[in-house]
Design a protein around this motif. Structure first.
Motif, PDB file in Angstrom:
ATOM      1  N   LEU A  54     -73.234  88.841-101.160  1.00  0.00           N
ATOM      2  CA  LEU A  54     -73.554  89.617 -99.962  1.00  0.00           C
ATOM      3  C   LEU A  54     -73.556  91.118-100.262  1.00  0.00           C
ATOM      4  O   LEU A  54     -74.422  91.864 -99.789  1.00  0.00           O
ATOM      5  CB  LEU A  54     -72.551  89.305 -98.851  1.00  0.00           C
ATOM      6  CG  LEU A  54     -72.655  87.903 -98.231  1.00  0.00           C
ATOM      7  CD1 LEU A  54     -71.542  87.699 -97.213  1.00  0.00           C
ATOM      8  CD2 LEU A  54     -74.027  87.728 -97.572  1.00  0.00           C
ATOM      9  N   HIS A  55     -72.576  91.565-101.048  1.00  0.00           N
ATOM     10  CA  HIS A  55     -72.500  92.972-101.395  1.00  0.00           C
ATOM     11  C   HIS A  55     -73.642  93.353-102.349  1.00  0.00           C
ATOM     12  O   HIS A  55     -74.206  94.456-102.265  1.00  0.00           O
ATOM     13  CB  HIS A  55     -71.145  93.302-102.036  1.00  0.00           C
ATOM     14  CG  HIS A  55     -69.987  93.202-101.080  1.00  0.00           C
ATOM     15  ND1 HIS A  55     -69.398  91.991-100.722  1.00  0.00           N
ATOM     16  CD2 HIS A  55     -69.325  94.161-100.371  1.00  0.00           C
ATOM     17  CE1 HIS A  55     -68.424  92.215 -99.861  1.00  0.00           C
ATOM     18  NE2 HIS A  55     -68.340  93.545 -99.630  1.00  0.00           N
ATOM     19  N   LEU A  56     -73.974  92.425-103.241  1.00  0.00           N
ATOM     20  CA  LEU A  56     -75.075  92.698-104.184  1.00  0.00           C
ATOM     21  C   LEU A  56     -76.410  92.808-103.444  1.00  0.00           C
ATOM     22  O   LEU A  56     -77.212  93.712-103.702  1.00  0.00           O
ATOM     23  CB  LEU A  56     -75.150  91.598-105.249  1.00  0.00           C
ATOM     24  CG  LEU A  56     -73.985  91.549-106.246  1.00  0.00           C
ATOM     25  CD1 LEU A  56     -74.124  90.322-107.152  1.00  0.00           C
ATOM     26  CD2 LEU A  56     -73.934  92.821-107.084  1.00  0.00           C
ATOM     27  N   GLU A  61     -80.824  97.596-100.353  1.00  0.00           N
ATOM     28  CA  GLU A  61     -81.275  98.562 -99.360  1.00  0.00           C
ATOM     29  C   GLU A  61     -80.645  99.940 -99.568  1.00  0.00           C
ATOM     30  O   GLU A  61     -80.785 100.829 -98.716  1.00  0.00           O
ATOM     31  CB  GLU A  61     -80.936  98.060 -97.961  1.00  0.00           C
ATOM     32  CG  GLU A  61     -81.596  96.729 -97.633  1.00  0.00           C
ATOM     33  CD  GLU A  61     -81.196  96.217 -96.261  1.00  0.00           C
ATOM     34  OE1 GLU A  61     -80.392  96.910 -95.595  1.00  0.00           O
ATOM     35  OE2 GLU A  61     -81.679  95.140 -95.869  1.00  0.00           O
ATOM     36  N   ASP A  62     -79.967 100.082-100.689  1.00  0.00           N
ATOM     37  CA  ASP A  62     -79.312 101.360-100.957  1.00  0.00           C
ATOM     38  C   ASP A  62     -80.334 102.490-101.032  1.00  0.00           C
ATOM     39  O   ASP A  62     -81.465 102.289-101.479  1.00  0.00           O
ATOM     40  CB  ASP A  62     -78.529 101.267-102.268  1.00  0.00           C
ATOM     41  CG  ASP A  62     -77.508 102.397-102.414  1.00  0.00           C
ATOM     42  OD1 ASP A  62     -76.342 102.179-102.092  1.00  0.00           O
ATOM     43  OD2 ASP A  62     -77.933 103.512-102.840  1.00  0.00           O
ATOM     44  N   LYS A  63     -79.895 103.684-100.623  1.00  0.00           N
ATOM     45  CA  LYS A  63     -80.832 104.808-100.613  1.00  0.00           C
ATOM     46  C   LYS A  63     -81.136 105.339-102.007  1.00  0.00           C
ATOM     47  O   LYS A  63     -82.121 106.040-102.205  1.00  0.00           O
ATOM     48  CB  LYS A  63     -80.282 105.927 -99.741  1.00  0.00           C
ATOM     49  CG  LYS A  63     -78.984 106.545-100.262  1.00  0.00           C
ATOM     50  CD  LYS A  63     -78.515 107.668 -99.331  1.00  0.00           C
ATOM     51  CE  LYS A  63     -77.202 108.297 -99.845  1.00  0.00           C
ATOM     52  NZ  LYS A  63     -76.755 109.399 -98.974  1.00  0.00           N
ATOM     53  N   VAL A  67     -79.362 102.514-107.878  1.00  0.00           N
ATOM     54  CA  VAL A  67     -78.475 101.453-107.391  1.00  0.00           C
ATOM     55  C   VAL A  67     -79.284 100.199-107.082  1.00  0.00           C
ATOM     56  O   VAL A  67     -78.900  99.081-107.453  1.00  0.00           O
ATOM     57  CB  VAL A  67     -77.721 101.937-106.128  1.00  0.00           C
ATOM     58  CG1 VAL A  67     -76.896 100.790-105.535  1.00  0.00           C
ATOM     59  CG2 VAL A  67     -76.822 103.113-106.463  1.00  0.00           C
ATOM     60  N   ARG A  68     -80.418 100.372-106.408  1.00  0.00           N
ATOM     61  CA  ARG A  68     -81.263  99.217-106.099  1.00  0.00           C
ATOM     62  C   ARG A  68     -81.738  98.536-107.389  1.00  0.00           C
ATOM     63  O   ARG A  68     -81.771  97.306-107.489  1.00  0.00           O
ATOM     64  CB  ARG A  68     -82.474  99.646-105.268  1.00  0.00           C
ATOM     65  CG  ARG A  68     -82.114 100.286-103.944  1.00  0.00           C
ATOM     66  CD  ARG A  68     -83.297 100.313-102.986  1.00  0.00           C
ATOM     67  NE  ARG A  68     -84.452 101.020-103.514  1.00  0.00           N
ATOM     68  CZ  ARG A  68     -84.641 102.345-103.435  1.00  0.00           C
ATOM     69  NH1 ARG A  68     -83.708 103.102-102.853  1.00  0.00           N
ATOM     70  NH2 ARG A  68     -85.736 102.912-103.919  1.00  0.00           N
ATOM     71  N   ASP A  69     -82.083  99.351-108.352  1.00  0.00           N
ATOM     72  CA  ASP A  69     -82.573  98.826-109.631  1.00  0.00           C
ATOM     73  C   ASP A  69     -81.517  97.970-110.308  1.00  0.00           C
ATOM     74  O   ASP A  69     -81.773  96.833-110.725  1.00  0.00           O
ATOM     75  CB  ASP A  69     -82.982  99.999-110.526  1.00  0.00           C
ATOM     76  CG  ASP A  69     -83.474  99.536-111.879  1.00  0.00           C
ATOM     77  OD1 ASP A  69     -82.644  99.312-112.771  1.00  0.00           O
ATOM     78  OD2 ASP A  69     -84.715  99.390-112.060  1.00  0.00           O
ATOM     79  N   VAL A 106     -91.875  99.006 -97.745  1.00  0.00           N
ATOM     80  CA  VAL A 106     -90.494  99.437 -97.550  1.00  0.00           C
ATOM     81  C   VAL A 106     -89.930 100.015 -98.836  1.00  0.00           C
ATOM     82  O   VAL A 106     -89.270 101.054 -98.832  1.00  0.00           O
ATOM     83  CB  VAL A 106     -89.630  98.264 -97.049  1.00  0.00           C
ATOM     84  CG1 VAL A 106     -88.179  98.674 -96.916  1.00  0.00           C
ATOM     85  CG2 VAL A 106     -90.176  97.748 -95.727  1.00  0.00           C
ATOM     86  N   GLU A 107     -90.196  99.344 -99.932  1.00  0.00           N
ATOM     87  CA  GLU A 107     -89.681  99.786-101.227  1.00  0.00           C
ATOM     88  C   GLU A 107     -90.683 100.755-101.865  1.00  0.00           C
ATOM     89  O   GLU A 107     -91.785 100.367-102.243  1.00  0.00           O
ATOM     90  CB  GLU A 107     -89.465  98.584-102.147  1.00  0.00           C
ATOM     91  CG  GLU A 107     -89.015  98.937-103.557  1.00  0.00           C
ATOM     92  CD  GLU A 107     -87.768  99.790-103.578  1.00  0.00           C
ATOM     93  OE1 GLU A 107     -87.853 100.948-104.033  1.00  0.00           O
ATOM     94  OE2 GLU A 107     -86.714  99.317-103.101  1.00  0.00           O
TER      95      GLU A 107
END
Length: 845
Positions: A54-56, A61-63, A67-69, A106-107
């Motif tokens: 869930l955290h991963l 959606e991190d800004k 981090v998203r990568d 979105v991305e």
């Protein structure tokens, strides 16, 4: 425990706002999962992932892009080690759909979108073992949205990865569950077919091919699929064309309803078998053979019986390997497609026409005699393609026609082939028929005679189109070759060769008139006539004498105001130039020429008269008869054709005809030298006025013809002599020189009685003295050529009339301006020998 991770600490750190901390944690997690947990069991890894996912997924959606990568990479590392269960499938797919399955983008990062679609591809491959179990069917709507978005992506690498995912999904998906989503996936794939990158087009074709196996064959979707993909058979990149062929192979082998679509699938494969690139042919051909084997196995009862009696044609192309019985059977059941193919041979795009003809070639190669029934449907289109303006296209059409002539049943198509020729006297049908008929083994005497007579008709042999003329001659050559392989009597063969000769000579005549210089068609026609002569065991001259009048008879409709470029005028002109004038048809030729002179326009009259003047140069070579008959014919020819135009008439055309009449007379004097001695004296009365004609060309030919007026009395020759001397004062330098030379070549015929001969010699001596006076006067001319001509003639006259020469020299000496030159001339020309017994103005040389 082999996979020791403090999940609570990691979850806490992932909630942090520190980008570096989260990035570091995610990288460590990815590395541990990928490399450091090799000893851990799948269940242990699944237990850790259950606490972290869930955290991963929230990090998707991190800004921060980094981090998203790292989050995507970490999840992919876990998914690669998880056991094949569907527990987390919906969660991950839902997250991907949020990030990449919406209408808006979105991305923003292209690289992360690539990671998203790679992750989806990874899950498809991992869960492939599950088949239709679990919740995979519930994921299809979300998966379809993600795939559609990836295919529409601006980043080509994302697009290709999306296509790869479609291919992998289509390999394992259940058709009934996946079918509702195929059409929505195909729409963006069709757009990719026009992509500027060849690799993108290849990926799209591969994906479309796999999706086609799940489509509903009852609607219009399959029809659209073929319409979208078919144009890529003409793609500039060989690998793209190869992929289209590979798609066709896949459908032939695996499409459930393939028998209903053979007609649309086969072109995808057959076009690759005629591809100019070896990498396409070498890749597709072995697989095409497998398709043939599969079809044979599925229809073995029928095809095994056919194979027993299905022997190759005797004249099967040597450089082509015959397709297997299975491959031939595949094509033979799909001949309804031929009309669509031939319709494309008339397309406005060059590459479409070429592509269609290459495809048609493969259909003929595989269908063989089974295609004979379709000949009447494609005859017109193929004929039109044979005269295509693009050389590569009409060459391909010729190959198709050649193959049809070899493989189609001859007895079944020949009558329709003739019918096409008779109804359509055009170059297109002629070319198509030529290639088929020449390549075939058939041809009876009746058929050859029918063809020869058809070509002899005015619709064919009187054409003014060079390309048409060329193929008529080639077809005549085919007739001659086939005539040596049939059972026919000598009389029958001579009738056939007569038609071939008449047609050939007329076509050569028109071709010669269209191009005054020698051309390939005339040379080819001459070889054809020589071949006929050999078969007839005759000579060229005898063949012309035997049959030329038949060609002359076909020159009709001359009694009209025709210009020089009218077909009847050009035909007559060409016939005269090709075969000249011969005894067997000289009367017929005179009548034709008289009609032209009476009715045709000025340009046509000049054209024919000009050709006649050239033909008369060969009179003695072509009039293969005794001299007496030849002289009679020459007299008739001169009196009816030449003499009427020697008298002066007003007008520019009359002037041109007068010049040509004089040219013809001059040519006759050279070409029929012995006969002209008896014919020319009757025309002497016209010469003085012709020598003074205002047209320099007329005077030129007249002064050249004067020397051929022989065997004439002094009284008859006297006007000619004085008129010739007057030409030494002509405005034209060339005529002045010719006149100076001609004076010394005049030769009278003296009477046999003593009283008359004395008188005639006195008269001739007076003419000679007058000639010497003029020649001595012109010897002082500054023109070197004129001076040289004068010396030549004075030498002749001084030798034949030494006393007159002495007298005229003494008379000219006081009046000469250059006495030393005259004295030098006198010394060179004066001889002490006795004069020649004949009093002439010329020697016998």
């Amino acid at each position: 425990m082999g996979f020791n991770i403090d999940t609570q600490k990691i979850c806490s750190e992932l909630e942090s706002s520190d980008r570096r901390l989260k990035t570091t944690i995610l990288e460590e997690l990815r590395d541990k999962c990928a490399n450091g947990a090799k000893t851990a069991s799948a269940d242990e890894i699944a237990q850790v992932f259950d606490q972290l996912y869930l955290h991963l997924l929230k990090c998707y959606e991190d800004k921060f892009e980094s981090v998203r990568d790292r989050a995507v990479q970490a999840v992919s590392a876990f998914l690669a080690r998880l056991p094949p269960t569907d527990f987390h499938l919906m969660n991950v797919v839902s997250t991907l759909a949020e990030r990449m399955g919406k209408a808006e983008t979105v991305e923003p990062s292209e690289e992360i979108r690539l990671l998203y679609i790679k992750q989806l591809n990874l899950m498809v491959c991992l869960y492939a073992k599950m088949g239709s179990v679990g919740v995979f069917r519930e994921c299809y709507p979300l998966v379809a949205k993600i795939l559609i978005k990836s295919i529409k992506d601006d980043y080509p690498v994302v697009q290709r990865e999306g296509c790869c995912t479609v291919v992998n999904l289509a390999r394992v998906a259940d058709t009934q569950e996946f079918r509702p989503f195929t059409e929505s996936l195909l729409v963006p794939l069709y757009s990719m077919l026009n992509h500027k990158h060849a690799q993108a087009r290849i990926s799209a074709i591969e994906a479309i091919g796999r999706l086609s196996l799940h489509m509903d064959a009852s609607g219009d979707a399959m029809r659209r699929l073929f319409n979208e993909v078919s144009p890529l058979l003409m793609d500039t990149m060989p690998l793209v064309r190869r992929e289209v062929g590979q798609m066709g192979i896949l459908m032939l082998m695996e499409l459930l309803d393939r028998y209903s679509f053979f007609e649309r699938i086969l072109p995808l494969v057959l076009c690759c078998l005629k591809d100019e690139s070896p990498e396409v042919l070498n890749h597709i051909y072995p697989q095409w053979l497998k398709c043939g084997v599969q079809y044979f196995n599925e229809n073995e009862a029928e095809l095994s019986q056919q194979e027993i009696s299905d022997l190759p044609a005797e004249n099967y192309p040597e450089d082509i390997k015959r397709p297997t019985i299975g491959c031939r059977g595949l094509v033979q059941r799909s001949l309804r497609l031929l009309q669509l193919i031939t319709r494309e041979t008339s397309d406005w795009k060059d590459n479409v026409r070429l592509h269609a003809l290459k495809l048609l070639y493969q259909f003929v190669l595989h269908a063989e005699a089974a295609m004979t029934a379709k000949f009447f449907e494609i005859y017109g289109d193929l004929a039109h393609a044979c005269i295509d303006s693009v050389a590569e296209v009409n060459a391909e059409a010729a190959k198709v026609a050649d193959l049809m002539g070899r493989l189609l049943s001859y007895d079944a198509w020949i009558d329709h082939g003739f019918d096409g020729l008779e109804r359509n006297a055009r170059e297109s049908y002629m070319r198509c028929f030529y290639h088929m008929f020449t390549a075939s083994l058939g041809g009876t005497y009746e058929q050859l005679m029918r063809l020869a007579n058809l070509l002899r008709s005015t619709d064919y042999s009187h054409t003014l189109k060079p390309g048409f003329q060329h193929y008529i001659l080639k077809l005549l050559d085919t007739i001659v070759d086939k005539s040596q392989k049939i059972n026919a009597g000598q009389n029958e063969l001579e009738d056939l060769y007569e038609s071939v000769y008449v047609t050939g000579i007329k076509v050569m005549a028109l071709s010669n008139s269209l191009e005054s210089s020698s051309n390939e068609d005339v040379n080819f026609g001459q070889m054809l006539i020589e071949k006929l002569v050999t078969l007839l065991n005759s000579s060229l001259a005898k063949t012309h004498e035997r049959w030329f009048h038949l060609a002359l008879k076909d020159v009709e409709n001359l009694d009209a105001a025709l210009e020089d470029n009218a077909e009847p005028v050009m035909l007559l002109d060409g016939l005269i130039n090709m075969c000249h004038i011969r005894a067997t048809y000289v009367h017929d030729l005179i009548e034709k020429v008289k009609i032209v002179f009476a009715h045709c326009c000025d340009s046509a009259q000049v054209k024919i008269f000009s050709s006649l003047s050239l033909a008369t140069l060969f009179w003695s070579k072509t009039m293969n008869i005794e001299r007496e008959r030849s002289t009679q014919m020459l007299s008739e020819f001169v009196s009816q054709i030449v003499e009427p135009y020697l008298t002066w008439k007003a007008g520019s055309n009359a002037e041109a005809m007068r010049s040509l009449a004089m040219a013809t007379l001059c040519a006759l004097a050279q070409g029929a030298e012995s006969e002209s001695v008896e014919v020319l004296p009757s025309l002497a009365k016209h010469m003085p006025s012709l020598l003074e004609d205002r047209n320099v060309t007329t005077r030129h030919y007249a002064i050249k013809a004067v020397v051929y007026f022989r065997e004439m009395s002094v009284e008859e020759l006297k006007p000619l002599a004085y008129a010739t001397m007057q030409r030494m004062d002509d405005p034209s330098a060339g005529i002045r020189i010719l006149a100076a030379l001609a004076v010394g070549k005049l030769k009278p015929k003296f009477s046999e009685t003593d009283t008359e001969i004395e008188y005639e010699k006195e008269v001739w001596d007076a003419i000679v003295k007058r000639a010497m006076d003029l020649l001595l006067l012109y010897h002082e001319s500054p023109e070197k050529e004129m001076k040289a001509a004068v010396e030549v003639t004075l030498q002749v006259l001084a030798r034949s009339h030494p006393e007159a020469w002495e007298e005229r020299y003494q008379r000219a000496l006081p009046m000469a301006q250059k006495k030393d030159q005259l004295h030098e001339l006198y010394n060179r020309l004066t001889i002490n020998e006795a004069p020649d017994p004949g009093n002439t103005l010329t020697s016998e040389d």
